[in-house]
Write an enzyme that holds these catalytic residues in place. Structure first.
Site, short mmCIF file in Angstrom:
data_model
loop_
_atom_site.label_atom_id
_atom_site.label_comp_id
_atom_site.label_asym_id
_atom_site.label_seq_id
_atom_site.Cartn_x
_atom_site.Cartn_y
_atom_site.Cartn_z
NE ARG A 81 12.58 -19.61 -14.07
CZ ARG A 81 11.35 -19.59 -14.56
NH1 ARG A 81 10.90 -18.52 -15.17
NH2 ARG A 81 10.57 -20.64 -14.44
CG HIS A 87 1.52 -9.41 -16.49
ND1 HIS A 87 1.25 -8.35 -17.34
CD2 HIS A 87 2.40 -8.92 -15.58
CE1 HIS A 87 1.93 -7.29 -16.94
NE2 HIS A 87 2.65 -7.61 -15.89
CG ASP A 94 -0.45 -7.20 -20.18
OD1 ASP A 94 0.63 -6.62 -20.25
OD2 ASP A 94 -0.75 -7.96 -19.22
CB ALA A 123 -0.95 0.00 1.20
CG ASN A 158 7.45 -12.45 -5.51
OD1 ASN A 158 6.80 -11.54 -5.02
ND2 ASN A 158 8.48 -12.24 -6.31
CB THR A 172 -1.53 -5.89 -9.28
OG1 THR A 172 -2.92 -5.70 -9.55
CG2 THR A 172 -0.73 -4.91 -10.12
N GLY A 173 0.83 -7.90 -8.29
CA GLY A 173 2.27 -8.05 -8.04
C GLY A 173 2.86 -9.20 -8.85
CD GLN A 226 0.29 -10.83 0.84
OE1 GLN A 226 -0.25 -10.74 -0.25
NE2 GLN A 226 1.14 -9.91 1.29
P1 NAX Z 1 6.83 -0.75 -5.35
O1 NAX Z 1 8.14 -1.42 -5.09
O2 NAX Z 1 6.75 0.72 -5.49
O3 NAX Z 1 5.79 -1.16 -4.22
C1 NAX Z 1 5.67 -2.46 -3.75
C2 NAX Z 1 5.33 -2.36 -2.29
O4 NAX Z 1 5.05 -3.67 -1.81
C3 NAX Z 1 6.47 -1.82 -1.44
O5 NAX Z 1 6.00 -0.70 -0.69
C4 NAX Z 1 6.82 -2.98 -0.52
O6 NAX Z 1 7.19 -2.56 0.79
C5 NAX Z 1 5.49 -3.74 -0.49
N1 NAX Z 1 5.62 -5.14 -0.07
C6 NAX Z 1 6.64 -6.01 -0.29
N2 NAX Z 1 6.40 -7.17 0.33
C7 NAX Z 1 5.20 -7.06 0.93
C8 NAX Z 1 4.42 -7.92 1.73
N3 NAX Z 1 4.85 -9.14 2.05
N4 NAX Z 1 3.24 -7.47 2.19
C9 NAX Z 1 2.81 -6.24 1.90
N5 NAX Z 1 3.51 -5.36 1.16
C10 NAX Z 1 4.68 -5.77 0.68
O7 NAX Z 1 6.25 -1.48 -6.66
P2 NAX Z 1 5.06 -0.99 -7.60
O8 NAX Z 1 5.62 -0.19 -8.69
O9 NAX Z 1 3.99 -0.44 -6.77
O10 NAX Z 1 4.61 -2.39 -8.23
C11 NAX Z 1 3.93 -3.34 -7.45
C12 NAX Z 1 3.90 -4.67 -8.15
O11 NAX Z 1 3.11 -4.59 -9.31
C13 NAX Z 1 5.26 -5.16 -8.62
O12 NAX Z 1 5.37 -6.56 -8.35
C14 NAX Z 1 5.22 -4.94 -10.10
O13 NAX Z 1 6.07 -5.83 -10.79
C15 NAX Z 1 3.78 -5.21 -10.39
N6 NAX Z 1 3.22 -4.69 -11.63
C16 NAX Z 1 2.33 -5.46 -12.28
C17 NAX Z 1 1.68 -5.06 -13.41
C18 NAX Z 1 0.66 -5.92 -14.07
O14 NAX Z 1 0.18 -5.53 -15.13
N7 NAX Z 1 0.30 -7.09 -13.57
C19 NAX Z 1 2.00 -3.74 -14.00
C20 NAX Z 1 2.56 -2.76 -13.02
C21 NAX Z 1 3.51 -3.31 -12.02
O15 NAX Z 1 4.81 -3.23 -12.53
#
Ligand code: NAX
Length: 328
Positions: free
Chosen positions: A98, A187, A159, A12, A105, A129-130, A112
């Site tokens: 990898r 994705h 996409d 968040a 993750n 999304t992650g 979760q």
């Molecule tokens: P950020 O690195 O800005 O934010 C991720 C946040 O997740 C960080 O604040 C971190 O502290 C937090 N986090 C890590 N482990 C956690 C956990 N166990 N519990 C709760 N929070 C946790 O990344 P952001 O640019 O916001 O991207 C978020 C994710 O979306 C990434 O994995 C990224 O690869 C993915 N994306 C996916 C897309 C899609 O189309 N599916 C597109 C956009 C994005 O790149």
């Protein structure tokens, strides 16, 4: 007054969430008349930054924002949630193998998944999304045996939206003229954006475009590599568009796709189109009242079949890898 819908967002304090939370609070997800309670999960070191985001949410004085809870324990944050948007993930850092990425993750999404299993509301819908989104969703689903498998999804709507934008440009129309775009597979750069069933103002898109070289050498690579192009240009990865797509995906799931159209969602395969049962792969889907159905009966030409098979094979490899790590 209506009971607020509890929406959990993980990661968040991150970039995508910075675009996402304000839109949810403004009513873009559930409509302006449904109050929302935000349940925000972060890792402990990011809680201070998250408190700053909460201050800004308060300062926005959103009429529909009924409450905010933040914390670092998914068992507490996921309590009673109706919608869970799993955005936080461990990014791949330089030199990371990898296997290391998948296990980092894996730890997040096994935990979760279990917490959702034990604490979420009975009607929960989960959007991952992650990244790697499809396989993270598979891990969460596999660790939540009491939640129906069809409640887990992964985001390929960004996409899908990128493909709409490219096709609209090529055809010289606005995106609202387009229907029936499909993203198939993972994705990742292997995804297959499919215009062969899409429509431009009611006509078949491939026939309107009539340019297979553009499809193969321009459209496909542009959509597949759009994330990298944005990093190159902006010096940061897509955030606002990813937030918008996370809203589009989850809103359409809850409130339904338009008559005569469909969307793309990564959902658990029932074997449709030869995608092995149980994989979380992107399909054309219609949605209604919080349920989705894979659009059946589309004819796939050899070009499409080859692209879909390659992306699905990659999903199979990711599944095998997390199986070997004991995550599913
Ligand atoms: P950020 O690195 O800005 O934010 C991720 C946040 O997740 C960080 O604040 C971190 O502290 C937090 N986090 C890590 N482990 C956690 C956990 N166990 N519990 C709760 N929070 C946790 O990344 P952001 O640019 O916001 O991207 C978020 C994710 O979306 C990434 O994995 C990224 O690869 C993915 N994306 C996916 C897309 C899609 O189309 N599916 C597109 C956009 C994005 O790149």
């Amino acid at each position: 007054s209506t009971t607020p819908v509890k929406v959990a967002v993980t990661g968040a304090a991150g970039n995508v969430s910075y675009g996402l939370l304000f839109r949810i609070a403004s009513g873009a997800l559930l409509g302006p008349d449904t109050p929302v309670e935000l349940r925000l999960l972060e890792i402990t070191p990011a809680l201070k930054a998250l408190e700053g985001v909460v201050m800004e949410l308060e300062d926005s004085a959103f009429p529909g924002l009924a409450g905010i809870e933040i914390g670092d324990d998914p068992n507490v944050i996921f309590d009673g949630v109706n919608v869970a948007l799993l955005v936080g993930a461990r990014p791949r850092t330089k030199g990371m193998e990898r296997g290391e990425l998948l296990s980092a993750n894996g730890a997040i999404f096994t935990g979760q998944g279990k917490a959702l299993n034990d604490h979420a509301a009975d009607d929960v819908r989960i959007t991952v999304t992650g990244n790697p989104a499809n396989t993270n969703a598979l891990i969460a689903k596999s660790n939540a045996p009491d939640i129906p498998a069809e409640r887990f999804s992964a985001l390929t709507r960004l996409d899908h939206n990128r493909a709409l934008a490219q096709l609209a440009k090529k055809a010289g129309v606005h995106v609202t003229e387009l229907k029936k775009m499909t993203i198939w597979g993972n994705h990742s750069a292997t995804q297959f954006p499919d215009i062969f069933h899409a429509e431009v103002a009611g006509k078949n898109a491939a026939e309107v475009v009539n340019d297979q070289a553009w499809v193969e050498n321009d459209f496909l690579p542009t959509v597949q590599k759009r994330g990298a192009a944005i990093i190159e240009a902006r010096g940061a990865s897509s955030a606002a568009s990813a937030a918008a797509a996370t809203i589009d995906h989850t809103r359409d799931w809850l409130r339904g796709t338009a008559e005569g159209d469909w969307t793309s969602m990564s959902v658990v395969s029932d074997g449709s189109y030869g995608v092995p049962e149980g994989l979380i792969s992107s399909f054309p889907v219609t949605t209604k009242d919080g349920n989705w159905e894979i659009v059946q009966g589309l004819e796939l030409n050899d070009f499409s079949r080859g692209k879909i098979d390659a992306s699905v094979a990659e999903l199979g490899e990711e599944r095998d890898a997390v199986q070997e790590l004991g995550l599913i």
